[in-house]
Design a protein around this motif. Sequence first.
Motif, PDB file in Angstrom:
ATOM      1  N   THR A 195      14.290 -12.635  30.152  1.00 33.36           N
ATOM      2  CA  THR A 195      15.173 -12.746  31.302  1.00 33.36           C
ATOM      3  C   THR A 195      15.129 -14.172  31.830  1.00 33.36           C
ATOM      4  O   THR A 195      14.153 -14.896  31.629  1.00 33.36           O
ATOM      5  N   TYR A 229      30.318 -16.723  27.213  1.00 29.56           N
ATOM      6  CA  TYR A 229      30.476 -15.283  27.402  1.00 29.56           C
ATOM      7  C   TYR A 229      31.892 -14.851  27.042  1.00 29.56           C
ATOM      8  O   TYR A 229      32.872 -15.450  27.498  1.00 29.56           O
ATOM      9  N   GLY A 248      24.739 -11.013  31.204  1.00 27.16           N
ATOM     10  CA  GLY A 248      24.555 -11.949  32.294  1.00 27.16           C
ATOM     11  C   GLY A 248      25.259 -11.528  33.563  1.00 27.16           C
ATOM     12  O   GLY A 248      26.219 -10.747  33.539  1.00 27.16           O
ATOM     13  N   GLY A 267      20.232 -13.491  33.537  1.00 28.13           N
ATOM     14  CA  GLY A 267      20.593 -13.100  32.190  1.00 28.13           C
ATOM     15  C   GLY A 267      19.478 -12.347  31.500  1.00 28.13           C
ATOM     16  O   GLY A 267      18.306 -12.464  31.873  1.00 28.13           O
ATOM     17  N   SER A 268      19.851 -11.570  30.472  1.00 29.54           N
ATOM     18  CA  SER A 268      18.908 -10.748  29.712  1.00 29.54           C
ATOM     19  C   SER A 268      19.279 -10.794  28.240  1.00 29.54           C
ATOM     20  O   SER A 268      20.415 -10.510  27.875  1.00 29.54           O
ATOM     21  N   SER A 269      18.319 -11.143  27.377  1.00 27.72           N
ATOM     22  CA  SER A 269      18.556 -11.173  25.938  1.00 27.72           C
ATOM     23  C   SER A 269      18.139  -9.860  25.293  1.00 27.72           C
ATOM     24  O   SER A 269      17.184  -9.216  25.745  1.00 27.72           O
ATOM     25  N   THR A 309      23.740 -20.172  29.908  1.00 30.10           N
ATOM     26  CA  THR A 309      24.136 -20.193  31.312  1.00 30.10           C
ATOM     27  C   THR A 309      25.582 -20.638  31.501  1.00 30.10           C
ATOM     28  O   THR A 309      26.108 -20.542  32.609  1.00 30.10           O
ATOM     29  N   VAL A 343      23.687 -10.561  24.667  1.00 33.59           N
ATOM     30  CA  VAL A 343      23.126 -11.150  25.873  1.00 33.59           C
ATOM     31  C   VAL A 343      23.977 -10.676  27.047  1.00 33.59           C
ATOM     32  O   VAL A 343      25.207 -10.751  26.998  1.00 33.59           O
ATOM     33  N   ILE A 380      19.232 -17.421  26.197  1.00 34.47           N
ATOM     34  CA  ILE A 380      20.202 -16.905  27.158  1.00 34.47           C
ATOM     35  C   ILE A 380      21.029 -18.079  27.661  1.00 34.47           C
ATOM     36  O   ILE A 380      20.516 -18.967  28.335  1.00 34.47           O
ATOM     37  N   PHE A 437      25.972 -19.209  37.004  1.00 36.39           N
ATOM     38  CA  PHE A 437      25.051 -18.267  36.398  1.00 36.39           C
ATOM     39  C   PHE A 437      24.013 -17.826  37.417  1.00 36.39           C
ATOM     40  O   PHE A 437      23.467 -18.644  38.156  1.00 36.39           O
TER      41      PHE A 437
END
Length: 126
Positions: free
Chosen positions: A58, A113, A35, A50-52, A108, A33, A106, A47
């Motif tokens: 998204t 992360y 972000g 984001g992209s999975s 936040t 993922v 995704i 946040f």
Amino acid sequence: QVQLAESGGSLVQAGDSLRLSCVVSGSSFSGYVMGWFRQAPGKEREFVAGSSWVGDRTSYVDSVSGRFTISRDNAKNTVILQMNSLKPEDTAVYFCAAYRSYSPIIATQTSMYTAWGQGTQVTVSS
């Protein structure tokens, strides 16, 4: 170890557009993922987008929805944040971040992360 490096921050006027890039090295971003976060002086890191990898989804914070777009360039192992119609409230240091996940969800939360870039400054004047 995966490494991230952001670039593209600048001083712009309200209403302008800006394109941020995040180059991923040490690993392909497949299975991650990706972000974008931002942090203004005296404020908490938040946040932005984001992209999975799984499901090709998204997500965006409400304040940038319709103005910002996150995308991936697989050949260049690069994540893009296209920012249009910029506002003074968008002023912040922008960070690229990633964590490994084979879920379409995704996160936040910053605590999810595991890899972070050094940040790039975006300043929007009125």
